[in-house]
Write a protein that holds these residues in place. Structure first.
Motif, mmCIF file in Angstrom:
data_model
loop_
_atom_site.group_PDB
_atom_site.id
_atom_site.type_symbol
_atom_site.label_atom_id
_atom_site.label_comp_id
_atom_site.label_asym_id
_atom_site.label_seq_id
_atom_site.Cartn_x
_atom_site.Cartn_y
_atom_site.Cartn_z
ATOM 1 N N ILE A 100 -8.097 3.002 2.164
ATOM 2 C CA ILE A 100 -8.733 1.700 2.402
ATOM 3 C C ILE A 100 -8.655 0.769 1.183
ATOM 4 O O ILE A 100 -8.252 -0.390 1.321
ATOM 5 N N PRO A 101 -9.014 1.226 -0.028
ATOM 6 C CA PRO A 101 -8.966 0.292 -1.173
ATOM 7 C C PRO A 101 -7.557 -0.132 -1.565
ATOM 8 O O PRO A 101 -7.392 -1.134 -2.262
ATOM 9 N N ILE A 102 -6.529 0.607 -1.136
ATOM 10 C CA ILE A 102 -5.167 0.239 -1.527
ATOM 11 C C ILE A 102 -4.397 -0.442 -0.393
ATOM 12 O O ILE A 102 -3.198 -0.696 -0.523
ATOM 13 N N LEU A 103 -5.097 -0.763 0.708
ATOM 14 C CA LEU A 103 -4.419 -1.476 1.804
ATOM 15 C C LEU A 103 -3.864 -2.832 1.350
ATOM 16 O O LEU A 103 -2.732 -3.182 1.711
ATOM 17 N N PRO A 104 -4.624 -3.639 0.570
ATOM 18 C CA PRO A 104 -4.037 -4.907 0.094
ATOM 19 C C PRO A 104 -2.768 -4.689 -0.744
ATOM 20 O O PRO A 104 -1.820 -5.479 -0.654
ATOM 21 N N LEU A 105 -2.745 -3.608 -1.537
ATOM 22 C CA LEU A 105 -1.550 -3.286 -2.321
ATOM 23 C C LEU A 105 -0.388 -2.894 -1.399
ATOM 24 O O LEU A 105 0.763 -3.292 -1.615
#
Length: 422
Positions: free
Chosen positions: A41-46
């Motif tokens: 989830i926290p690396i979806l924008p990446l």
């Protein structure tokens, strides 16, 4: 009478000590399954930048895992009732590891990797369907004392929520080295859990699984005919709570990066704050409820009310610190309710049908996980108030269901039917 109670307490303590490492091993499964999903989830924008995909497409990386699990979980539950819990868990953990390896290899070696990542996530979903939902009935099989079952389920749910706490930090740290490294972590975690289950979880002595498909259909029908109100209420509440949780995690992950410009490990730690509150609340609730169905009902009700009130409070301000505090209280509400729902089902269903019924519940929870990110992604394109109204409304529905449909005051045992096996 006092002597019997004393003997019962001694036997209960003995069971806990005997199965201590088994519970640790079983708790590794929800921890690993949660890490395998939530640390992305926290690396979806990446991932959106690296794979050149939209926000909606990135949400599919979370959603496809859960959709596959939804479809296969009831089958896994029946198979565990028929052939045994470990017989389903072990191959499922292997498939989970393969799925992570496929997604990681595609990210590393392929230019158009998105479709292969989805295929890897499908395999992970298949593995999750056969591992995660079998945890609840296996705990019920290991203990005769309902207090021990409730306490152990609190540990299991805490492991699940601890996975959610650890996942944003771990995902951010791993992605800080190589953006697709979280995918390759999944086979390693799965192997650890596999070895723990094989060597430390022993089959209960009286564990007999003889349920035929015909009897399975008949027993399921009888269970729902007699107790459909509270069963469906528990299923819907579970789905709503997971929808709210994963929807808010997706929203918070996005705004931390897009609006407040936090990324990497800093963002991971910020996401972990409300999840840590959720973890502590789950552990505490598991200790408090013991074998009291009445406590389970009212903690579930109070938790859903608190979660709804916290979501509604986001309309007051969008200041960063305020939002973190609000989401912290939302985490407390959801965390308190989840182990109560687990315990209501596990204590109220006979062992022969426990895998089937708890698997349906797990399937509903996965439905909430699957629906949360894409729906929130769509709502974020418009007014944020639409998202707030939806999540608050769902919380109200969950609270009303807990209040009206779960009635242990009138039926303290909740369920007393002996399923027929062959």
């Amino acid at each position: 009478m006092e002597l019997n109670e004393h003997d019962s307490r001694l036997k209960s303590g003995s069971d806990v000590r005997k199965n201590k490492w088994a519970i640790v091993s079983i708790a590794s499964i929800p921890l690993i399954m949660t890490l395998g999903n939530s640390m992305l989830i926290p690396i979806l924008p990446l991932m959106e930048k690296k794979l050149d995909i939209t926000k909606l497409q990135s949400s599919y990386i979370i959603t496809v895992y859960s959709v596959v699990a939804i479809l296969l979980i009831p089958i896994a539950g029946f198979l565990s009732d028929k052939f045994g819990r470990k017989m389903v868990m072990i191959p499922s953990l292997i498939i989970t590891g393969i799925g992570g390896a496929v997604a990681g290899w595609a990210s590393w070696q392929m230019e158009a990797a998105f479709m292969w990542i989805i295929i890897g996530r499908v395999l992970q979903g298949i593995g999750a369907a056969g591992a995660f939902p079998i945890v609840l009935p296996l705990v019920g099989d290991l203990f005769k004392s309902e207090k021990d079952v409730s306490s152990s389920l609190g540990i299991i749910e805490t492991s699940n929520t601890f996975g959610k706490v650890l996942s944003p930090v771990l995902g951010s740290v791993l992605a800080g080295f190589i953006w697709f490294l979280p995918f390759f972590a999944i086979p390693i975690f799965s192997l650890i859990s596999l070895l723990l289950i094989i060597f430390l979880v022993k089959k209960p002595k009286d564990d007999k699984h003889e349920l035929s498909f015909g009897r399975f259909v008949k027993n399921t029908k009888e269970i729902f005919t007699e107790h459909w109100k509270w069963l469906i209420a528990v299923f819907i509440i579970g789905a709503i709570l997971m929808f709210i949780l994963f929807g808010l995690l997706f929203y918070l992950s996005s705004i931390l990066e897009d609006k407040y410009h936090y990324d990497g490990v800093k963002k991971g730690f910020l996401l972990a704050i409300p999840l840590a509150a959720l973890c502590i609340a789950s552990f505490t609730a598991g200790k408090i409820i013991k074998d009291s169905l009445i406590k389970m009902k009212w903690i579930t009700f109070s938790g859903t009310v608190l979660a709804g009130a916290a979501v509604a409070a986001t309309m007051i301000s969008d200041q960063f610190i305020y939002l973190i505090i609000v989401f912290l209280f939302c985490g407390i509400g959801i965390g308190a309710a989840l182990p109560c729902l687990d315990a209501i089902l596990t204590q109220s269903i006979e062992k022969e049908m426990r895998g089937t019924i708890t698997s349906i519940f797990s399937s509903m929870r996965f439905a909430g996980v699957a629906a949360g990110p894409p729906i929130i992604a769509l709502l974020m394109k418009g007014k944020i108030t639409d998202m707030i109204f939806l999540l608050t409304g769902l919380s109200i529905i969950a609270a009303l269901l807990a209040f009206k449909a779960i009635k242990p005051e009138n039926d303290p045992k909740a369920f007393d039917m002996k399923p027929i096996v062959e």
